[in-house]
Design an enzyme around this catalytic site. Structure first.
Site, PDB file in Angstrom:
ATOM      1  N   GLY A 106      75.221  13.061  65.468  1.00 57.43           N
ATOM      2  CA  GLY A 106      74.853  14.146  66.369  1.00 57.43           C
ATOM      3  C   GLY A 106      73.350  14.256  66.531  1.00 57.43           C
ATOM      4  N   ASP A 141      62.705  18.988  59.188  1.00 55.41           N
ATOM      5  CA  ASP A 141      62.565  20.252  59.903  1.00 55.41           C
ATOM      6  C   ASP A 141      62.716  20.081  61.408  1.00 55.41           C
ATOM      7  OD1 ASP A 141      60.225  18.960  60.492  1.00 55.41           O
ATOM      8  OD2 ASP A 141      58.888  20.472  59.658  1.00 55.41           O
ATOM      9  N   GLY A 142      63.144  18.888  61.836  1.00 54.93           N
ATOM     10  CA  GLY A 142      63.427  18.705  63.246  1.00 54.93           C
ATOM     11  C   GLY A 142      62.226  18.450  64.113  1.00 54.93           C
ATOM     12  N   ARG A 192      62.120  14.175  77.702  1.00 55.28           N
ATOM     13  CA  ARG A 192      62.503  12.890  78.297  1.00 55.28           C
ATOM     14  C   ARG A 192      63.618  13.104  79.321  1.00 55.28           C
ATOM     15  NH1 ARG A 192      65.309  11.822  73.115  1.00 55.28           N
ATOM     16  NH2 ARG A 192      63.445  10.813  72.297  1.00 55.28           N
ATOM     17  N   ARG A 199      76.658   7.733  74.685  1.00 55.06           N
ATOM     18  CA  ARG A 199      76.413   6.455  74.004  1.00 55.06           C
ATOM     19  C   ARG A 199      77.719   5.903  73.449  1.00 55.06           C
ATOM     20  NH1 ARG A 199      72.088   9.448  70.693  1.00 55.06           N
ATOM     21  NH2 ARG A 199      72.294  10.829  72.473  1.00 55.06           N
ATOM     22  N   ASP A 268      74.901   4.331  67.895  1.00 52.63           N
ATOM     23  CA  ASP A 268      74.510   5.687  68.285  1.00 52.63           C
ATOM     24  C   ASP A 268      73.252   5.676  69.158  1.00 52.63           C
ATOM     25  OD1 ASP A 268      73.433   4.956  65.508  1.00 52.63           O
ATOM     26  OD2 ASP A 268      72.100   6.593  66.063  1.00 52.63           O
ATOM     27  N   ASP A 278      65.525   5.312  72.601  1.00 56.45           N
ATOM     28  CA  ASP A 278      65.157   5.325  71.181  1.00 56.45           C
ATOM     29  C   ASP A 278      64.195   4.192  70.856  1.00 56.45           C
ATOM     30  OD1 ASP A 278      65.060   5.373  68.334  1.00 56.45           O
ATOM     31  OD2 ASP A 278      66.895   6.554  68.365  1.00 56.45           O
TER      32      ASP A 278
END
Length: 501
Positions: A106, A141-142, A192, A199, A268, A278
């Site tokens: 995810g 922490d993203g 983006r 995917r 993924d 990516d």
């Protein structure tokens, strides 16, 4: 999974602003198993570093006052505010990472802000990467460090300029915070744009958990969105697989032709839309090395430059496994049909690559000997560690038959001259003049590719808050067939090779 605690966010979430973008969030209308709703974390001091103005205009942001309002844009593209109509969600997917299956991955630090209908009436996804932890987050922490964001911005815009399907960089914003306690780099949020976020791992997520209804809904949604012409086919799901095979064959052929190494072709990270995505472990070749790789995690060379076609076909086999339960007929027939579809990858890839490489060599039309001619050249380039990009420009300068490029091959100059004579004879059979052949080669061989040593130089200066090199190199990679102001952008590093083995 632990709940995400965000005490600094108001209950109502970020405020929304009019932007001119027309949102229609079809994925958010799918069942809840497909995603988790989540607002971006607020940031302390957002600062817009880059905005892709032409892309923003294409998405509907054509108000000059808005495009000049850096304060509002900084808030919008950091996640402090959201565009009117946005419905941010974190999407669910699984994936094979270096061959090992992970059931739930995810979006950990990326949100699908929503879907915009652009000026050409095409549906585009807008994502924010680095906008904080999501319900799928397992660690961290993203936040995204500045170095990774700059790499993605430069590489994705370069790929677009080179005609390679890719996600696009819309905006880059720093947050006024550090990426993490362990990483003192500035934290960033990257906005983006992509044709679709779905995917191979999305299909694996539902197939492996035996959610057959959700899997069928995903396949129906994918067909309706990406290839609606398949809806009337007798077996639309088999047609979807074949469609994906063709898209991947064309994409990987582009990569190999321009000397690009993706680095982490996990399922993924493989877009059903056939777009490069990516860029965290990606780079361009300097000298030609079939075994070159650019991922510290790739200990076996699984995703080395010359293995990318094999990896793509392996990934497509995982897509076939996910779809096989939806195909018509008995299980044995479905497996056989899916297997045949995946086997179509290799010949399609080789044909696409052959045509692309012909263009680099100035060859017009197709002749039976072309495949061997190209194979022999790649072997020579690999044996003598010839710079992959500058070679084609030197060959174009040598188009009148002098053979001066033989000096690049040292003691094997004679062997190269044999190849050169075959190439030059093949060139003359096109019936075009030397000037026409030269112009054709220059149109197919970029002067500027985002070489890793230049990107590292850009990053080093950006970490010192000097973005002038970033802006200069960004302009250069967006016009790859034009002579740049800074000629070092065209040169290989002095300590070639730059890539690890």
């Amino acid at each position: 999974m632990n709940a995400i605690n965000k005490p600094h966010l108001k209950n109502k979430g970020p405020a929304q602003s009019m932007t001119g973008m027309c949102f229609d969030n079809s994925y958010a209308r799918l069942p809840g198993a497909f995603y988790k709703r989540c607002d971006p974390d607020s940031v302390a001091n957002p600062k817009l570093i880059a905005l892709n103005r032409p892309l923003a205009v294409d998405l509907g942001m054509d108000d000059p006052d808005l495009l000049d309002d850096h304060g509002l844009l900084s808030d919008l593209f950091s996640g402090n505010r959201l565009p009117m109509g946005a419905e941010p969600i974190a999407t669910a997917f699984a994936g094979h990472q270096f061959g090992e299956f992970v059931h739930e991955l995810g979006d950990e630090q990326t949100l699908l802000v929503g879907e915009v209908i652009d000026r050409c009436q095409q549906r585009k996804d807008i994502q924010l990467n680095g906008c904080g932890r999501t319900p799928f987050a397992r660690s961290g922490d993203g936040r995204s460090p500045l170095a990774a964001a700059i790499r993605e911005y430069l590489l994705s815009e370069a790929m677009h300029a080179l005609g390679v399907p890719t996600t696009r960089a819309l905006a880059l914003t720093t947050t006024g915070e550090f990426a993490s306690l362990d990483n003192p780099q500035p934290a960033t949020v990257m906005a983006r744009v992509t044709s679709c976020h779905i995917r191979i791992g999305t299909f694996e997520y539902f197939a492996r958990s035996q959610q057959q209804g959700a899997l069928r809904a995903l396949a129906d949604y994918t067909i309706a969105r990406l290839c609606p012409e398949l809806m009337t086919r007798p077996d639309p799901y088999l047609s979807l697989l074949r469609w994906a095979v063709d898209r991947q064959a064309k994409l990987v052929a582009h990569w190999v032709n321009i000397g690009f190494i993706h680095g982490e072709m996990d399922t993924d990270k493989v877009s059903l839309a056939g777009e490069t995505s990516d860029y965290g472990a990606s780079a361009f070749l300097d000298h030609y090395d079939p075994d070159a790789l650019f991922s510290a995690s790739d200990l076996t060379g699984r995703y080395a430059y010359n293995n990318q076609a094999f990896a793509a076909q392996w990934n497509l086999s995982r897509l076939a496994e996910a779809l096989v339960g939806l195909l018509h007929g008995s299980k044995a027939r479905a497996v056989a049909e899916a297997s045949r579809a995946v086997k179509e990858f290799r010949p399609r890839y080789e044909d696409y690559l052959l045509d692309l490489t012909r263009a680099r060599l100035g060859l017009d039309g197709a002749m039976p000997e072309d495949r061997q001619l190209i194979r022999d050249l790649r072997q020579l380039l690999a044996q003598h560690k010839i710079d992959y990009h500058s070679f084609f420009h030197k060959l174009a300068d040598d188009i009148d038959g002098g053979g001066i490029t033989a000096a690049l091959f040292g003691s094997e100059a004679g062997r190269y001259l044999d190849w050169y004579r075959h190439w030059h004879l093949r060139l003359t059979l096109t019936g075009r003049s030397s000037e026409q052949c030269f112009q054709a080669m220059m149109a197919a061989n970029p002067l500027v590719v985002p070489r890793n040593h230049v990107i590292e130089r850009v990053i080093e200066r950006a970490l010192d808050q000097d973005f002038s090199e970033f802006y200069g190199f960004l302009n250069a990679v967006r016009s790859p067939f034009e002579e740049p102001d800074d000629h070092t952008y065209c040169h290989p590093p002095e300590d070639n090779p730059a890539l690890s083995r």
